[in-house]
Write a protein that holds these residues in place. Structure first.
Motif: not given
Length: 253
Positions: A161-189
């Motif tokens: 899940k920590g890696a998924l957070k950083m993958l989210t940021k990486g997807m944002c960096a790569d795909w943001g210039p093409y109009g795609v927004q990538v974010n994460g939703l972090g549920p608690g318990y």
């Protein structure tokens, strides 16, 4: 009172992975109630059909293995041909395996990594091939409270899940210039079918309530508002973020 048009996602097509039950099904229900055409995904076709029957509106199913590249490629292509171009992807497929780290097996490590992290890469990449070509799209990766903090016995889960957070940021960096927004939703318990043993554990449940400023376990419906926001035009300038829906747990000691 009329809802603000920035939050209008009616008529959009959304795919939610791992959505035959629990959090995924709740998020799919919220998207369907907001007027989306929803595609449920999983590996059990019968269970998906039963889940689809519970939801309102235009609901479809797509059976494919999110951990297998060729299966994902074929599955996304088939969904877009049969249902229509994807506007929204919710990468929800995930699992938990609890064991002390010294006792965690190689096979379980690869299994949880494939399910929680590799699947988001594979499905996200395949959906983004099409979204970037069209110039728009919303991807929401279901991260976790454990993207930030961890308890004994769940280190591999937290690592994914920590890696998924950083993958989210990486997807944002790569795909943001093409109009795609990538974010994460972090549920608690969150109280679900899968967490029921923890909810039933009096000592653990008491710890969760004490540790959470909101003073209770989360419910699956608590997550719906977050995913609707991140999938809407209201979040067109929001990308690479993780929205924690945890009753405040990540904010306090």
């Amino acid at each position: 009172m009329t809802a603000h048009p920035l939050f209008d996602i009616s008529g959009r097509t959304a795919l939610v992975t791992g959505s035959s039950r629990g959090i995924g099904l709740a998020l799919a229900r919220g998207l369907a109630e907001a007027g989306c055409t929803v595609v449920l995904n999983g590996r059990d076709g019968e269970r998906l059909t039963e889940a689809a029957a519970e939801l309102p509106g235009d609901v479809h199913t797509a059976v494919f293995d999110v951990t297998d590249g060729p299966s994902v490629a074929a599955g996304i292509a088939e969904v877009e041909e049969r249902v229509g171009p994807l506007d929204i992807l919710v990468n929800n497929a995930g699992m938990q395996l609890r064991a002390p780290l010294l006792e965690f097996t190689d096979s379980d490590w690869h299994r949880i990594l494939d399910t929680n992290l590799t699947s988001a890469f594979l499905v996200g990449r395949e959906a983004a091939r099409r979204m970037t070509a069209r110039g728009h799209g919303k991807i929401v990766n279901i991260c976790s409270l454990q993207s930030e903090v961890v308890r004994p016995g769940i280190a591999p889960y937290a690592a994914t899940k920590g890696a998924l957070k950083m993958l989210t940021k990486g997807m944002c960096a790569d795909w943001g210039p093409y109009g795609v927004q990538v974010n994460g939703l972090g549920p608690g318990y969150i109280e679900t079918e899968l967490t029921q043993p923890l909810v039933a554990d009096g000592e653990f449940s008491a710890w969760v309530r004490r540790r959470t400023p909101a003073g209770r376990w989360g419910r699956t419906e608590d997550l719906v508002g977050g995913v609707l926001f991140l999938a809407s035009p209201a979040a067109d300038f929001v990308s690479g973020q993780v929205l924690y829906v945890d009753g405040g747990m990540t904010s306090v000691l």
